[in-house]
Design an enzyme around this catalytic site. Structure first.
Site, PDB file in Angstrom:
ATOM      1  CB  ALA A  75     -52.912  43.873  87.366  1.00  0.00           C
TER       2      ALA A  75
ATOM      3  N   GLY B 233     -53.047  58.999  74.878  1.00  0.00           N
ATOM      4  CA  GLY B 233     -51.889  59.581  76.104  1.00  0.00           C
ATOM      5  C   GLY B 233     -50.826  60.628  74.998  1.00  0.00           C
TER       6      GLY B 233
ATOM      7  CE1 TYR C 268     -49.019  52.503  84.750  1.00  0.00           C
ATOM      8  CE2 TYR C 268     -46.949  51.711  85.614  1.00  0.00           C
ATOM      9  CZ  TYR C 268     -47.441  52.185  84.514  1.00  0.00           C
ATOM     10  OH  TYR C 268     -46.790  52.801  83.847  1.00  0.00           O
TER      11      TYR C 268
ATOM     12  CB  SER D  44     -44.404  49.968  83.452  1.00  0.00           C
ATOM     13  OG  SER D  44     -43.402  50.024  84.132  1.00  0.00           O
TER      14      SER D  44
ATOM     15  CG  ASP E 148     -63.097  57.755  78.793  1.00  0.00           C
ATOM     16  OD1 ASP E 148     -61.761  56.678  78.904  1.00  0.00           O
ATOM     17  OD2 ASP E 148     -64.138  56.935  79.426  1.00  0.00           O
TER      18      ASP E 148
END
Length: 257
Positions: free
Chosen positions: A167, A22, A165, A152, A73
């Site tokens: 989980a 990312g 998100y 997060s 990916d």
């Protein structure tokens, strides 16, 4: 920067290849630039935005660092294996891995499409597992490695309408702890970072009202900047080597409110 390449008390990472997934924008771009300033040759891994990835690499090179962009990916075992073979050929065997790649798809339990659930888990959690599994043998071989999984606050406290998100990000915390226990004797540390709201493309889609409400809930009264997150990740990589299995919270005090 001091004479041995350290920045702000952090150890030099000169000659230690770093993989940042990312890496073409937001937090990942800031992490890539920060690790390059510490001396690491950086693999900027991205999914599809060739132009943004090229800009990140160009900025690092203009600053005197070394970087290369690689499309992948991360949810595909075949692509991840190909990715690391390419990185090893161009930059060397990875000693640092920052699992930052992630997607977000909102939706309450009864309405989120299964394909959205699958996409989030596949990218945010399975992708981190696949990249770590591929990177670890090289780290074990050198008896030194650093892995940071970007989780997060949502993975800690949850959030309505964010089942997928939350989980995935909670799963990263369990993955971090188990990997840390497995790899401690091999000189490899594994830690997680749990940011709160960060000023990135993911939060910029929110309405002004929603952003204002979020800022009001944060004791420091604002979102984090990507560079602040990158600095925390750099600390986990180039700071004290005695930290492993930890989750560093960077949320402006949000979880205290």
């Amino acid at each position: 920067m001091n004479g041995n390449g350290a920045v702000h008390g952090l150890r030099s990472l000169a000659g230690i290849p770093a993989v940042v997934t990312g890496g073409s924008r937001g937090i990942g771009a800031a992490v890539a630039a920060t690790l390059a300033r510490l001396g690491a040759p950086v693999a900027v891994v991205y999914h599809s935005d060739d132009e943004s990835a090229a800009k990140v690499v160009g900025a690092i090179e203009a600053d005197g660092g070394r970087a290369a962009a690689f499309a992948c990916d991360v949810g595909s075992p075949v692509e991840v294996d190909r990715l690391f073979r390419q990185i090893e050929a161009e930059l060397g065997t990875a000693g640092i891995l920052v699992n930052n790649a992630g997607v977000h798809r909102g939706g309450r339990l009864g309405s989120i499409p299964l394909e959205d659930w699958d996409l989030v888990l596949r990218t945010d959690l399975t992708g981190a597992f696949l990249c770590a599994r591929r990177a670890v043998p090289g780290m074990v071989g050198r008896q030194w490695g650093r892995i940071v999984n970007v989780s997060s606050i949502i993975g800690i406290k949850g959030f309505p309408g964010d089942c997928a998100y939350a989980a995935a990000k909670a799963g990263l915390l369990g993955l971090t702890r188990s990997m840390a226990l497995e790899l401690a004797s091999e000189g490899v540390t594994v830690n997680a970072l749990a940011p709160g709201f960060v000023d990135t493309d993911m939060t910029r889609v929110l309405s002004e009202k929603a952003l204002a409400r979020a800022n009001e809930a944060i004791p420091l009264g604002r979102q984090a900047e990507p560079q602040e997150v990158a600095d925390a990740i750099a600390f986990l990589i180039a700071g004290p080597g005695y930290m492993t299995g930890a989750t560093l919270v960077l949320d402006g005090g949000w979880t205290l409110a």
